[in-house]
Design a protein around this motif. Structure first.
Motif, mmCIF file in Angstrom:
data_model
loop_
_atom_site.group_PDB
_atom_site.id
_atom_site.type_symbol
_atom_site.label_atom_id
_atom_site.label_comp_id
_atom_site.label_asym_id
_atom_site.label_seq_id
_atom_site.Cartn_x
_atom_site.Cartn_y
_atom_site.Cartn_z
ATOM 1 N N GLN A 78 6.205 20.730 9.762
ATOM 2 C CA GLN A 78 6.761 20.008 10.915
ATOM 3 C C GLN A 78 8.060 20.664 11.385
ATOM 4 O O GLN A 78 8.302 20.815 12.586
ATOM 5 N N LEU A 79 8.904 21.073 10.428
ATOM 6 C CA LEU A 79 10.154 21.747 10.799
ATOM 7 C C LEU A 79 9.865 23.075 11.489
ATOM 8 O O LEU A 79 10.503 23.420 12.488
ATOM 9 N N TRP B 86 8.913 22.369 14.992
ATOM 10 C CA TRP B 86 10.071 21.924 15.789
ATOM 11 C C TRP B 86 10.934 23.111 16.195
ATOM 12 O O TRP B 86 11.362 23.209 17.364
ATOM 13 N N ARG C 55 11.668 24.529 20.086
ATOM 14 C CA ARG C 55 12.986 24.727 20.681
ATOM 15 C C ARG C 55 13.167 26.166 21.188
ATOM 16 O O ARG C 55 13.656 26.407 22.278
ATOM 17 N N ARG D 157 1.159 18.904 17.399
ATOM 18 C CA ARG D 157 2.562 18.850 16.965
ATOM 19 C C ARG D 157 3.453 19.588 17.967
ATOM 20 O O ARG D 157 4.544 19.118 18.315
ATOM 21 N N ASN E 93 6.396 17.923 20.421
ATOM 22 C CA ASN E 93 7.784 18.375 20.358
ATOM 23 C C ASN E 93 8.198 19.227 21.554
ATOM 24 O O ASN E 93 9.229 19.889 21.522
ATOM 25 N N PHE F 252 16.818 14.999 9.795
ATOM 26 C CA PHE F 252 15.879 14.896 10.908
ATOM 27 C C PHE F 252 15.128 13.575 10.798
ATOM 28 O O PHE F 252 14.903 13.057 9.689
ATOM 29 N N MET G 186 11.491 11.486 12.058
ATOM 30 C CA MET G 186 10.109 11.740 12.458
ATOM 31 C C MET G 186 9.607 10.491 13.156
ATOM 32 O O MET G 186 9.605 9.398 12.582
ATOM 33 N N LYS H 267 6.906 13.183 16.913
ATOM 34 C CA LYS H 267 7.977 13.999 17.468
ATOM 35 C C LYS H 267 9.112 14.074 16.436
ATOM 36 O O LYS H 267 9.472 13.081 15.817
ATOM 37 N N ILE H 268 9.655 15.278 16.253
ATOM 38 C CA ILE H 268 10.752 15.503 15.318
ATOM 39 C C ILE H 268 12.060 15.527 16.108
ATOM 40 O O ILE H 268 12.145 16.164 17.166
ATOM 41 N N THR H 269 13.077 14.842 15.607
ATOM 42 C CA THR H 269 14.362 14.789 16.298
ATOM 43 C C THR H 269 15.490 15.082 15.314
ATOM 44 O O THR H 269 15.516 14.516 14.213
#
Length: 570
Positions: free
Chosen positions: A284-285, A288, A292, A326, A330, A465, A467, A479-481
């Motif tokens: 997931q990281l 993300w 970005r 995913r 994101n 982070f 999730m 979504k990862i924030t």
């Protein structure tokens, strides 16, 4: 498996099995439990071995708990009975891929061809070959409870000359008295290596040939013919001589600026390492970060950057059903994130391919998840082999000015430092310029923490982070924030009692869960399953036990490979 060997025209014979830890022969303290012929079926022992399927089925009906053996007439089986013997065999003879069986303590390497059968030719290394000899077959049970299992499901290779030479070698305790520095089975290999060394020194073809002739005559008991020496010299002389380094004073070394993708975490031209437990958020990281970078978004405390391409090589998740969703969740620019069309391993040929693709698409980031799945023929626990493999990635990163991030799973055992938790050799950490460790948050918030274990410049703070929610039934991905930076000591965090970090998974239960997940949608090749499992920190023997516990169906496919599948319900 007996039927498969018979189909290969390799005779088999019944031998006693193991039930409740005892040999089915019924003899108290049997000296060869689970390994000697059932005399009532094969009164002449291995001489009665057969490929007749009706006879084999009759044996099974009469002795359903029997083991079986493979007669080695026309075969040579190298029996490495310890890890040290295996490593010595592989490093000395570089055996080609062939059908290989994992035994209770070692491995059986099968080859077509015969050699002189010998026990103890080396420490814990025996040769089983020719009429009158046999080996226990895969699927049989050892007295220890271990199951002989297919390890490398390759066609049985022809017996190479260098492997055949083992039978002619003196026992290890006599080797010191042997004055020959070039054994018969290694003449080409040794002389070609010496010729390559001379070429790297800049020696011309004639000098290489003259040196080979002198060494061949003086140091080999059975010299190669001159025609082969000339062939070696011609072949090596076509290779470019090595460009040797020169010494340069720092007054002449130009200044360079570090090219930060995300300060102080990711720097272009370097290799990084991301470690964590399965299912905690490593992939997931990676998604993300790719999202970005693909959009040119400002990373936390980072500097503005233009949108850039990323390679996201992932062997664990489904590309369309999981990874793409995913990326979409994101906000990634999908046209800038690339994934492999099929699995591959980084042989030298594929290393060259990878660099060519990086040169073509110019990604700023390349993720290899998990790294062990890409390591062809490399012992991930051996520092020398790991360093040799990882240095190839370092060279690519430096030449192509990208960052390559390798992903590993945490090992099972405790460590005195958080940076040592990843499975495999310590040189994974030694080569990496930055290392991160990921763990689930403990504050009740769904998400994960990323620690900066190692840095060659400034070490960054831990990053928290979150999730988001997602409906898995609809195929949604969270979504990862980024939440916040925080000063958390990694060694302290990971040294706390396991009770605070959640229950420890039983290894076999972990393996059973892995198999249940992987086999849900149908049969899978055993070799691919074991490669992926090893990358998750699940050993082959643990996986075999888990398969037995689940009642996994083991069958050979039409393509000649072994497949595992979950039995139908009911």
């Amino acid at each position: 498996m007996m039927q498969w060997f018979a189909g290969q025209e390799i005779p088999v014979l019944p031998i006693h099995g193991i039930v409740d830890g005892c040999c089915t022969c019924g003899v108290d303290k049997c000296t060869s439990p689970g390994k000697h012929p059932i005399s009532s079926l094969v009164s002449h022992g291995v001489k009665d071995a057969t490929i007749d399927l009706k006879t084999i089925r009759r044996w099974h009906r009469k002795y359903p708990n029997m083991n079986y053996a493979i007669a080695t007439k026309g075969l040579a089986v190298i029996d490495c009975d310890s890890k040290a013997a295996l490593q010595a065999f592989r490093s000395s003879y570089r055996p080609p891929p062939t059908f290989t069986v994992k035994t209770a303590r070692g491995f059986h390497y099968y080859y077509r061809g015969e050699m002189h059968a010998r026990n103890g030719v080396r420490s814990k290394l025996d040769i089983k070959s020719g009429p009158g000899s046999y080996v226990v077959g895969p699927g049989s049970r050892h007295a220890s409870g271990a199951i002989y299992a297919v390890w490398e499901d390759e066609p049985i290779a022809d017996l190479p000359d260098n492997v055949a030479s083992i039978a002619a070698e003196p026992p290890e305790d006599k080797t010191a008295n042997n004055t020959s520095l070039i054994p018969k089975g290694q003449r080409n290999t040794i002389l070609t290596g010496w010729a390559g060394y001379l070429r790297r020194l800049g020696a011309p073809s004639k000098a290489i040939l003259d040196t080979l002739r002198a060494a061949n005559d003086a140091l080999s008991d059975d010299p190669l013919p001159d025609s082969e020496l000339r062939s070696i010299a011609r072949s090596i002389s076509k290779k470019p001589g090595k460009e040797w380094p020169t010494l340069v004073p720092f007054s002449e070394v130009p200044e360079e600026e570090l090219d930060w993708i995300w300060y102080p975490y990711i720097c272009a031209g370097t290799v990084g390492l991301l470690d964590g437990d399965p299912g905690e958020g490593k992939s997931q990281l990676c998604v993300w970060v790719c999202a970005r970078v693909s959009q040119g978004d400002l990373l936390p405390n980072g500097d503005p950057m233009p949108p850039a391409n990323c390679f996201l090589f992932n062997f664990e998740d489904l590309p369309g059903a999981v990874i793409r969703k995913r990326l979409e969740a994101n906000g990634a620019d999908l046209s800038r994130v690339f994934i492999q069309s099929r699995r591959f391993q980084l042989t030298q040929e594929m290393v060259d391919w990878l660099e060519a693709q990086i040169a073509k698409h110019k990604p700023r980031l390349v993720f290899l998840d998990p790294i062990q799945a890409f390591m062809s023929g490399v012992d991930a626990s051996n520092n020398i082999e790991v360093r040799g493999f990882m240095e190839k990635l370092v060279e690519i990163a430096e030449r192509q000015r990208c960052a390559i991030i390798t992903v590993r799973h945490f090992g099972k055992g405790p460590q005195d430092r958080a940076m040592k938790k990843g499975i495999g050799a310590t040189d994974f950490v030694g080569i990496a310029r930055s290392q991160w460790g990921l763990a689930r948050r403990r504050d009740g918030v769904r998400g994960f923490i990323v620690f900066h274990f190692k840095a060659n410049s400034e070490k960054g703070q831990a990053m928290l982070f979150t999730m988001g929610d997602a409906d898995g039934r609809k195929g949604e991905q969270p979504k990862i924030t980024f939440d916040r930076f925080e000063d958390i000591d990694a060694d302290t965090f990971f040294s706390e009692p396991l009770a605070k970090r959640g229950p420890v998974q039983n290894e076999q239960e972990d393996a059973k869960g892995y198999l249940a997940e992987r086999l849900t949608d149908g049969p899978k090749p055993v070799k691919a399953l074991k490669t992926d499992a090893e990358a998750r920190g699940i050993g082959s023997s643990t996986l075999n036990r888990a398969a037995d516990a689940l009642g996994v169906i083991k069958a050979k496919g039409e393509d000649g490979r072994w497949y595992w599948s979950i039995p139908p319900e009911g």
